[in-house]
Motif scaffolding. Structure first.
Motif, PDB file in Angstrom:
ATOM      1  N   HIS A 132     -10.590 -23.496   0.821  1.00 29.10           N
ATOM      2  CA  HIS A 132     -10.757 -22.324   2.593  1.00 29.10           C
ATOM      3  C   HIS A 132      -9.242 -22.342   3.394  1.00 29.10           C
ATOM      4  CE1 HIS A 132     -12.056 -22.863   6.889  1.00 29.10           C
ATOM      5  NE2 HIS A 132     -10.945 -23.491   7.207  1.00 29.10           N
ATOM      6  N   ALA A 133      -8.473 -22.857   2.848  1.00 28.24           N
ATOM      7  CA  ALA A 133      -6.767 -22.862   3.253  1.00 28.24           C
ATOM      8  C   ALA A 133      -6.519 -21.838   3.055  1.00 28.24           C
ATOM      9  CB  ALA A 133      -6.435 -24.540   3.020  1.00 28.24           C
ATOM     10  N   LEU A 134      -6.614 -21.681   1.603  1.00 28.63           N
ATOM     11  CA  LEU A 134      -6.337 -20.611   0.918  1.00 28.63           C
ATOM     12  C   LEU A 134      -6.670 -19.126   1.860  1.00 28.63           C
ATOM     13  CD1 LEU A 134      -4.450 -18.538  -1.374  1.00 28.63           C
ATOM     14  CD2 LEU A 134      -6.701 -18.744  -2.395  1.00 28.63           C
ATOM     15  N   HIS A 135      -8.630 -18.789   2.198  1.00 32.97           N
ATOM     16  CA  HIS A 135      -8.711 -18.135   2.961  1.00 32.97           C
ATOM     17  C   HIS A 135      -8.557 -17.239   3.936  1.00 32.97           C
ATOM     18  CE1 HIS A 135     -13.233 -16.195   4.269  1.00 32.97           C
ATOM     19  NE2 HIS A 135     -12.307 -15.126   4.004  1.00 32.97           N
ATOM     20  N   ALA A 136      -8.639 -19.019   4.489  1.00 34.15           N
ATOM     21  CA  ALA A 136      -7.556 -18.818   6.308  1.00 34.15           C
ATOM     22  C   ALA A 136      -6.103 -18.040   6.146  1.00 34.15           C
ATOM     23  CB  ALA A 136      -7.717 -19.833   6.673  1.00 34.15           C
ATOM     24  N   ALA A 137      -5.265 -18.587   5.154  1.00 33.28           N
ATOM     25  CA  ALA A 137      -4.654 -17.604   4.617  1.00 33.28           C
ATOM     26  C   ALA A 137      -4.323 -16.233   5.093  1.00 33.28           C
ATOM     27  CB  ALA A 137      -3.053 -18.163   4.795  1.00 33.28           C
ATOM     28  N   SER A 138      -5.196 -15.834   4.350  1.00 37.15           N
ATOM     29  CA  SER A 138      -4.938 -14.445   3.561  1.00 37.15           C
ATOM     30  C   SER A 138      -5.188 -13.885   4.281  1.00 37.15           C
ATOM     31  CB  SER A 138      -6.476 -14.573   2.527  1.00 37.15           C
ATOM     32  OG  SER A 138      -5.272 -15.213   1.715  1.00 37.15           O
ATOM     33  N   LEU A 139      -4.968 -11.819   4.035  1.00 33.14           N
ATOM     34  CA  LEU A 139      -5.169 -11.130   4.700  1.00 33.14           C
ATOM     35  C   LEU A 139      -6.559 -10.352   3.687  1.00 33.14           C
ATOM     36  CD1 LEU A 139      -3.657  -9.218   7.403  1.00 33.14           C
ATOM     37  CD2 LEU A 139      -2.921  -8.070   5.899  1.00 33.14           C
ATOM     38  N   PRO A 140      -7.105  -9.364   4.997  1.00 35.80           N
ATOM     39  CA  PRO A 140      -7.964  -8.755   3.643  1.00 35.80           C
ATOM     40  C   PRO A 140      -8.274  -7.924   4.073  1.00 35.80           C
ATOM     41  CG  PRO A 140      -9.510  -9.716   5.383  1.00 35.80           C
ATOM     42  CD  PRO A 140      -7.787 -10.220   5.928  1.00 35.80           C
ATOM     43  N   TRP A 141      -8.755  -7.195   2.318  1.00 36.10           N
ATOM     44  CA  TRP A 141      -8.802  -5.633   2.433  1.00 36.10           C
ATOM     45  C   TRP A 141      -9.989  -4.935   2.083  1.00 36.10           C
ATOM     46  CZ3 TRP A 141      -4.825  -7.570  -0.469  1.00 36.10           C
ATOM     47  CH2 TRP A 141      -4.808  -6.990  -1.245  1.00 36.10           C
ATOM     48  N   LYS A 142     -10.783  -3.517   1.972  1.00 32.70           N
ATOM     49  CA  LYS A 142     -11.576  -3.267   0.884  1.00 32.70           C
ATOM     50  C   LYS A 142     -10.645  -1.818   0.184  1.00 32.70           C
ATOM     51  CE  LYS A 142     -15.418  -5.392   2.110  1.00 32.70           C
ATOM     52  NZ  LYS A 142     -17.572  -5.570   1.857  1.00 32.70           N
ATOM     53  N   ASN A 143     -10.246  -0.921   0.794  1.00 33.46           N
ATOM     54  CA  ASN A 143     -10.090   0.168   1.305  1.00 33.46           C
ATOM     55  C   ASN A 143      -9.130   0.378   0.080  1.00 33.46           C
ATOM     56  OD1 ASN A 143     -13.053   0.758   2.477  1.00 33.46           O
ATOM     57  ND2 ASN A 143     -11.034   1.605   4.105  1.00 33.46           N
ATOM     58  N   GLY A 144      -8.833   1.848  -0.883  1.00 34.32           N
ATOM     59  CA  GLY A 144      -7.778   1.913  -1.679  1.00 34.32           C
ATOM     60  C   GLY A 144      -7.331   2.943  -0.897  1.00 34.32           C
ATOM     61  N   ARG A 145      -5.936   3.617  -0.357  1.00 29.40           N
ATOM     62  CA  ARG A 145      -5.540   4.695  -0.358  1.00 29.40           C
ATOM     63  C   ARG A 145      -4.527   4.999  -1.647  1.00 29.40           C
ATOM     64  NH1 ARG A 145      -4.809   6.983   5.547  1.00 29.40           N
ATOM     65  NH2 ARG A 145      -3.095   7.784   5.376  1.00 29.40           N
ATOM     66  N   ALA A 146      -4.349   6.188  -1.264  1.00 25.58           N
ATOM     67  CA  ALA A 146      -3.820   7.036  -2.311  1.00 25.58           C
ATOM     68  C   ALA A 146      -2.743   8.401  -1.744  1.00 25.58           C
ATOM     69  CB  ALA A 146      -4.145   7.177  -3.645  1.00 25.58           C
ATOM     70  N   ARG A 147      -1.648   8.087  -1.870  1.00 29.22           N
ATOM     71  CA  ARG A 147      -0.298   9.736  -1.361  1.00 29.22           C
ATOM     72  C   ARG A 147      -0.351   9.708  -2.295  1.00 29.22           C
ATOM     73  NH1 ARG A 147       2.101  11.152   3.623  1.00 29.22           N
ATOM     74  NH2 ARG A 147       1.584  10.025   4.768  1.00 29.22           N
ATOM     75  N   ILE A 148      -0.430  11.065  -3.093  1.00 27.62           N
ATOM     76  CA  ILE A 148       0.049  11.798  -4.103  1.00 27.62           C
ATOM     77  C   ILE A 148       0.836  13.258  -3.573  1.00 27.62           C
ATOM     78  CG2 ILE A 148      -0.418  13.038  -6.153  1.00 27.62           C
ATOM     79  CD1 ILE A 148      -2.764  11.503  -5.781  1.00 27.62           C
ATOM     80  N   ARG A 149       2.461  13.546  -3.709  1.00 24.03           N
ATOM     81  CA  ARG A 149       2.844  14.451  -3.289  1.00 24.03           C
ATOM     82  C   ARG A 149       2.589  14.078  -1.418  1.00 24.03           C
ATOM     83  NH1 ARG A 149       1.197  17.129  -7.638  1.00 24.03           N
ATOM     84  NH2 ARG A 149       2.635  17.797  -8.835  1.00 24.03           N
ATOM     85  N   GLU A 150       2.086  14.871  -0.658  1.00 27.11           N
ATOM     86  CA  GLU A 150       1.926  15.160   0.320  1.00 27.11           C
ATOM     87  C   GLU A 150       0.155  14.985   0.995  1.00 27.11           C
ATOM     88  OE1 GLU A 150       3.892  14.169   2.851  1.00 27.11           O
ATOM     89  OE2 GLU A 150       5.898  14.821   1.168  1.00 27.11           O
ATOM     90  N   GLN A 151      -0.222  15.002   0.066  1.00 30.35           N
ATOM     91  CA  GLN A 151      -2.051  14.512   0.183  1.00 30.35           C
ATOM     92  C   GLN A 151      -2.966  13.446   0.061  1.00 30.35           C
ATOM     93  OE1 GLN A 151      -2.561  18.240  -3.104  1.00 30.35           O
ATOM     94  NE2 GLN A 151      -4.323  18.587  -1.196  1.00 30.35           N
ATOM     95  N   VAL A 152      -3.121  12.754   0.692  1.00 27.41           N
ATOM     96  CA  VAL A 152      -3.730  11.814   1.317  1.00 27.41           C
ATOM     97  C   VAL A 152      -5.266  11.404   0.465  1.00 27.41           C
ATOM     98  CG1 VAL A 152      -4.267   9.717   2.652  1.00 27.41           C
ATOM     99  CG2 VAL A 152      -2.529  10.871   2.736  1.00 27.41           C
ATOM    100  N   THR A 153      -5.973  10.604  -0.444  1.00 31.38           N
ATOM    101  CA  THR A 153      -7.108  10.481  -0.365  1.00 31.38           C
ATOM    102  C   THR A 153      -7.179   8.902  -0.284  1.00 31.38           C
ATOM    103  OG1 THR A 153      -9.188  10.555  -1.985  1.00 31.38           O
ATOM    104  CG2 THR A 153      -6.693  10.147  -2.840  1.00 31.38           C
ATOM    105  N   GLU A 154      -8.601   9.125   0.016  1.00 34.05           N
ATOM    106  CA  GLU A 154      -8.638   6.685   0.259  1.00 34.05           C
ATOM    107  C   GLU A 154     -10.604   7.029  -0.638  1.00 34.05           C
ATOM    108  OE1 GLU A 154      -9.203   5.062   4.054  1.00 34.05           O
ATOM    109  OE2 GLU A 154      -7.488   6.754   5.227  1.00 34.05           O
ATOM    110  N   HIS A 155     -10.497   5.406  -1.207  1.00 31.11           N
ATOM    111  CA  HIS A 155     -11.999   5.496  -1.798  1.00 31.11           C
ATOM    112  C   HIS A 155     -12.209   4.357  -1.283  1.00 31.11           C
ATOM    113  CE1 HIS A 155     -11.133   8.037  -5.574  1.00 31.11           C
ATOM    114  NE2 HIS A 155     -12.214   8.530  -4.698  1.00 31.11           N
TER     115      HIS A 155
END
Length: 402
Positions: free
Chosen positions: A63-86
Motif C-alpha cells: 500500500h505504501a509503495l503504491h501510494a508513493a508511485s506515479l502511474p502511467w499506461k501510454n507509451g510515447r515515441a519521438r522519432i526525429r520530429e515525428q511523434v507516435t503513441e501506443h
C-alpha cells in the motif's frame, strides 16, 4: 534464526520484512555501506503484476509503495520530429530514495536493525545462521567466494548514462535523435512530482563522435539537452544524483552465476543476476527473489534444501525474463534495422523487441504478421508456442558455446 543481510537495497530490505513477518523472534540486521538517503540513480519502474504479489506477501508495504508511485499506461515515441503513441499495460515509477525509505521504515517497525554506513568485511562477516548477499552486481561477498559462485560478466556493445530531469513525464517516453555520428536515444519516465529518470544510450562511435567521452560534465549535459530539446521542452538534465553529479557512461554488464549459495551464504537480486535496464525489471526481480527465498525458508526444512529450492524456482522463473532482456539489448544494438520504418511500425516493433523471432524475420513482415496475429487466434497460438521454444534453443546454443 540470526540473519544478516549485506546490502540495504530493495531486495535485502524486503527479505528482512518477510522474515520478520514469518517469525518476529528472528534476529535480523541489514548492513548498508552507504549513508542513509544516499543511493545511485533517480527512479525505478515496476508493473501492476508486482503489486499483486507484494499485496499477497505484505499488504502495508504494498500500500505504501503504491501510494508513493506515479502511474502511467501510454507509451510515447519521438522519432526525429515525428511523434507516435501506443496504449500499454499499467506501469509505475517511484523514486529510488523514496522506495528505500519506505522499505527501511517498514523493516524497522517490525524490529529489523537497519544500519547505514555499515560495511561487512567479506573475509570476516558477522556470525549468523543465514547471510544474505543483497549488495548488488559488485557484491563483495560474492567476489570473495567467486570460486564457489562462478560469476560471469559480459558487457553489452552500447554505452548508457543514468540522468534525471525536473520535467515530469506522464507516459513512458522515448526519443530517437539522428546525429552526424549516428543515433542516440533516451528512455524517460516520471517517478514523482519532483521529476523523471532519463536513460540515454548510443553506440560507442556515436558517443565518441559527439565528444561525450572527453567533455566536462556541464558540456555533456548541455550537449544532451540540445539533442533532446524536443523531449525535454526546455527542462535541464541533472547528473546521477546530488552525491554523484558527473555523468557516468558505461556499457551494461550482464551477470550470471553458476551457483547461488555456499554454506550459510545465499545470493539475492543483482548479486546473483542482472538483466538489461531496457526491460525495467531490476527492482522487480530483486523483490521477487526476496519473496521466493522467504517462501522457501518458511517451509521449515533444512537450510540447504531451502536454498536449493529457492535457486531452482528463481532460475526457472528468470528464463523468460533473461531471454527478453537479451533480445531487448540486441534490438537497440541493431537500431538501424528498424529506425527507418514508419514511426508507428517502428514503435510497435520496439514493443515487440523481447521476441526471439524478431531478429530472424524481416521487420515489415514481422509487423504485418503480428498485426494479423492480434486478429487470428490460430496465429496467436502459433506465436506463443514457437517463441519460447526458439528462446530455449538459442539459450542452449549459447550455453554450449561457453
Amino acid at each position: 534464526m540470526k540473519i544478516v543481510c549485506a546490502g540495504g537495497g530493495p531486495g535485502g530490505l524486503y527479505f528482512s520484512i518477510l522474515m520478520k513477518l514469518q517469525d518476529p523472534a528472528h534476529e535480523i540486521t541489514v548492513h548498508e555501506r552507504n549513508p542513509a538517503g544516499s543511493t545511485y540513480g533517480w527512479g525505478v519502474t515496476y508493473w501492476e503484476e508486482l503489486l499483486d504479489r507484494l499485496r499477497a506477501h505484505d499488504e502495508p508495504s504494498a500500500h505504501a509503495l503504491h501510494a508513493a508511485s506515479l502511474p502511467w499506461k501510454n507509451g510515447r515515441a519521438r522519432i526525429r520530429e515525428q511523434v507516435t503513441e501506443h496504449h500499454g499495460d499499467q506501469g509505475y515509477g517511484i523514486g529510488r530514495h523514496r522506495l528505500l525509505a519506505l522499505l527501511a521504515a517498514r523493516a524497522r517497525d517490525l524490529g529489523v536493525d537497519v544500519r547505514h554506513g555499515s560495511a561487512i568485511d567479506p573475509a570476516a562477516p558477522p556470525a549468523a545462521d543465514l547471510l544474505v548477499a543483497s549488495d548488488g552486481v559488485g557484491s563483495t561477498l560474492r567476489r570473495h567466494h567467486a570460486h564457489h559462485f562462478g560469476p560471469r560478466l559480459t558487457e553489452g556493445r552500447n554505452v548508457y548514462v543514468w540522468l534525471g530531469t525536473p520535467k515530469v513525464f506522464t507516459s513512458f517516453s522515448f526519443a530517437f535523435v539522428d546525429t552526424p555520428h549516428g543515433w542516440i536515444w533516451c528512455y524517460a519516465y516520471g517517478y514523482g512530482p519532483e521529476g523523471s529518470t532519463c536513460v540515454i544510450e548510443c553506440a560507442p562511435a556515436t558517443w565518441r563522435g559527439l565528444g561525450l567521452d572527453t567533455a566536462k560534465e556541464d558540456v555533456q549535459l548541455r550537449t544532451l539537452e540540445g539533442l533532446f530539446a524536443g523531449l525535454l521542452d526546455g527542462a535541464p538534465l541533472l547528473g546521477q544524483d546530488a552525491t554523484h553529479p558527473a555523468p557516468d557512461w558505461r556499457p551494461f554488464r550482464t551477470l550470471t552465476t553458476r551457483r547461488w549459495h555456499h554454506d550459510n551464504l545465499v545470493l539475492l537480486g543483482d548479486a546473483a543476476h542482472t538483466t538489461h535496464y531496457s526491460i525495467g525489471a531490476g527492482t522487480t526481480l530483486a523483490l521477487e527473489d526476496a519473496m521466493a527465498l522467504a517462501d522457501a525458508l518458511g517451509e521449515g526444512g533444512p537450510r540447504d534444501a531451502a536454498f536449493a529450492a529457492y535457486e531452482r524456482r528463481r532460475r526457472r522463473e528468470l528464463l523468460s525474463v533473461q531471454s527478453a532482456a537479451r533480445h531487448s539489448a540486441h534490438w537497440y544494438e541493431n537500431l538501424p534495422r528498424y529506425i527507418d520504418l514508419p514511426p508507428e511500425q517502428m514503435f510497435a516493433l520496439l514493443g515487440q523487441r523481447h521476441s526471439p523471432l524478431l531478429p530472424y524475420v524481416p521487420p515489415q513482415l514481422y509487423y504485418r504478421v503480428d498485426r494479423a496475429a492480434e486478429r487470428l487466434e490460430a496465429l496467436r497460438r502459433l506465436k506463443r508456442w514457437l517463441g519460447p521454444r526458439l528462446a530455449r534453443g538459442l539459450q542452449a546454443r549459447d550455453t554450449e558455446r561457453r
